[in-house]
Design an enzyme around this catalytic site. Sequence first.
Site, short mmCIF file in Angstrom:
data_model
loop_
_atom_site.label_atom_id
_atom_site.label_comp_id
_atom_site.label_asym_id
_atom_site.label_seq_id
_atom_site.Cartn_x
_atom_site.Cartn_y
_atom_site.Cartn_z
N PRO A 77 0.91 -1.33 -0.51
CG PRO A 77 -0.27 -0.91 2.45
CD PRO A 77 0.70 -1.87 1.09
CB SER A 106 -2.80 2.99 0.39
OG SER A 106 -3.08 4.23 1.43
CE1 TYR A 128 -0.88 4.33 8.61
CE2 TYR A 128 -2.24 5.21 6.75
CZ TYR A 128 -0.83 4.91 7.31
OH TYR A 128 0.12 4.67 6.86
CB THR A 154 -0.62 0.43 8.06
OG1 THR A 154 -0.27 0.11 7.20
CG2 THR A 154 0.70 0.76 9.19
CE LYS A 222 3.24 -1.76 4.97
NZ LYS A 222 3.04 -0.87 5.19
CB SER A 244 6.56 -3.04 7.14
OG SER A 244 7.05 -2.24 6.14
CG HIS A 246 5.26 2.63 7.15
ND1 HIS A 246 4.35 2.67 7.59
CD2 HIS A 246 5.62 4.02 6.42
CE1 HIS A 246 3.20 3.80 6.73
NE2 HIS A 246 4.32 4.41 6.03
NE ARG A 249 6.85 7.18 3.05
CZ ARG A 249 7.22 8.26 2.75
NH1 ARG A 249 8.46 8.07 1.26
NH2 ARG A 249 6.27 9.20 2.11
N GLY A 283 12.75 -2.60 0.73
CA GLY A 283 14.27 -2.94 -0.17
C GLY A 283 14.14 -4.08 -0.87
NE ARG A 285 14.20 -1.24 -4.11
CZ ARG A 285 13.21 -1.08 -3.47
NH1 ARG A 285 12.47 -2.50 -2.85
NH2 ARG A 285 12.58 0.18 -2.46
NE ARG A 305 11.06 4.86 -1.17
CZ ARG A 305 10.65 4.26 0.25
NH1 ARG A 305 11.02 3.71 0.42
NH2 ARG A 305 10.78 5.10 1.03
C1 FNR Z 1 4.76 4.14 1.86
N1 FNR Z 1 4.01 3.21 2.88
C2 FNR Z 1 2.12 2.86 3.41
N2 FNR Z 1 2.12 2.09 4.00
C3 FNR Z 1 0.73 1.62 4.31
O1 FNR Z 1 0.78 1.02 5.13
N3 FNR Z 1 0.14 2.32 4.22
C4 FNR Z 1 0.51 3.49 3.25
O2 FNR Z 1 -0.42 4.42 2.92
C5 FNR Z 1 1.85 3.88 3.34
N4 FNR Z 1 2.15 5.02 2.09
C6 FNR Z 1 3.29 5.01 1.64
C7 FNR Z 1 3.67 6.07 0.53
C8 FNR Z 1 5.16 6.25 0.68
C9 FNR Z 1 5.40 7.19 -0.77
C10 FNR Z 1 6.10 5.39 0.61
C11 FNR Z 1 7.45 5.01 0.12
C12 FNR Z 1 5.47 4.23 1.56
C13 FNR Z 1 4.69 1.72 3.09
C14 FNR Z 1 4.12 1.40 1.98
O3 FNR Z 1 3.41 0.52 2.18
C15 FNR Z 1 5.95 -0.16 2.26
O4 FNR Z 1 6.12 -0.88 3.29
C16 FNR Z 1 7.26 0.38 1.65
O5 FNR Z 1 7.08 0.90 0.67
C17 FNR Z 1 8.10 -1.15 1.27
O6 FNR Z 1 9.64 -0.82 1.01
P1 FNR Z 1 9.77 -0.97 -0.42
O7 FNR Z 1 9.37 -1.00 -1.42
O8 FNR Z 1 9.38 0.74 -0.55
O9 FNR Z 1 11.81 -0.45 -0.31
#
Ligand code: FNR
Length: 354
Positions: A77, A106, A128, A154, A222, A244, A246, A249, A283, A285, A305
């Site tokens: 998501p 999401s 959420y 999450t 999550k 995860s 996130h 982030r 991560g 990839r 990503r």
């Molecule tokens: C996220 N992720 C995320 N997770 C979630 O539970 N709800 C969300 O709305 C979002 N939004 C979100 C926005 C952006 C820009 C990113 C990059 C990520 C986290 C996402 O689900 C996931 O855990 C990570 O992106 C996985 O890592 P990689 O594959 O980006 O390295």
Amino acid sequence: MALTALEKHERDAAAVLAADAHEFFASGSGDEQALAEAPAAWARYRLRPRVLRDVGTVDLGTTLLGAPVAHPVGVAPVGYLGLAHPDGELAVAAAARESGALYVASTRASTPLEDIAAEAGPWWFQVYVMRNRDLTARLVERAAAAGARALVLTGDTPYVGIKRRVGKQRIAIPDEAFLVNLARHLTGDPGEGRAGAEQDPTATLDAIGWLAGLSGLPVLVKGVLRGDDAVACLDAGAAGVVVSNHGGRQLDRAVPTALALAEVVRAVRERPGPRGTVLVDGGVRSGVDVLVALALGADAVLLGRPVVWGLATGGQAGVVESLTAVRDDLAHAMALAGAAGVGEIDGSLLAADA
Ligand code: FNR
């Protein structure tokens, strides 16, 4: 190392996206240590391939929560995909369907969830717990009515992590975009509505049973990075967890998921009762990364990503390219490891001192 196709999308996305949108998707929190460490942590493992195993046909099919999926590479998501491409979530949902990937939508999607559902194959809905519980309940009921097959709660976002890199060009998400799935349930002024739609930092494990009861759907939590937390979530009624951080982030210096996964799997397997489902993201990839994750005991992985960069550069077709690149690389890696099916991937494929 990331697959060439993914690296190309990542480079091209940086060129086509506006700077603030690119930063929104690319950034991590704090010093971005968790962000930087995620891919490298998968590369710490060493594999023990089997020889002469008839891998003329490799079957990637598996089951998640009892339902068959074509392969174990799903879409994580990610909020506000409309910032990456005008087709946003609709393109990603269609691409996931086209390439046989599970899609997790999401709560912060820039498209109404019913429209996403119309494009999607099998999909789950990320939730959420919002300050306005009524709003959370209405949204979850809509997701269930629209055909979501599971909820992904999450749990790592009591507050949104501070992204220092975004700094000056921080993107402002307007209320209409923030509330695209929520506005219809709100009364009162938009400011009040937005506050109610923020994550509730007082949420606890009780939310798992509440959401399961409301929706009749299995709930996965999550953001889990510890074995004891995974067991607590399952004891509270979760059907599984997503390991995860996130995508780097939330809490910076949170342990890389590649290193947390083994502890979570061990705890879930040792717990009496039906075995919880374990997914992992962060991560990932390449197909070799996926193979390592499955050998560590994950049932599936999610990509964040790489999907965004595919979307930004090529819309639906770009996302299909990202997903099929990883899927096909997994098939290749499995063949070279001597595993003709997902069921043949186990911990014996990993070197003990990895
Ligand atoms: C996220 N992720 C995320 N997770 C979630 O539970 N709800 C969300 O709305 C979002 N939004 C979100 C926005 C952006 C820009 C990113 C990059 C990520 C986290 C996402 O689900 C996931 O855990 C990570 O992106 C996985 O890592 P990689 O594959 O980006 O390295």
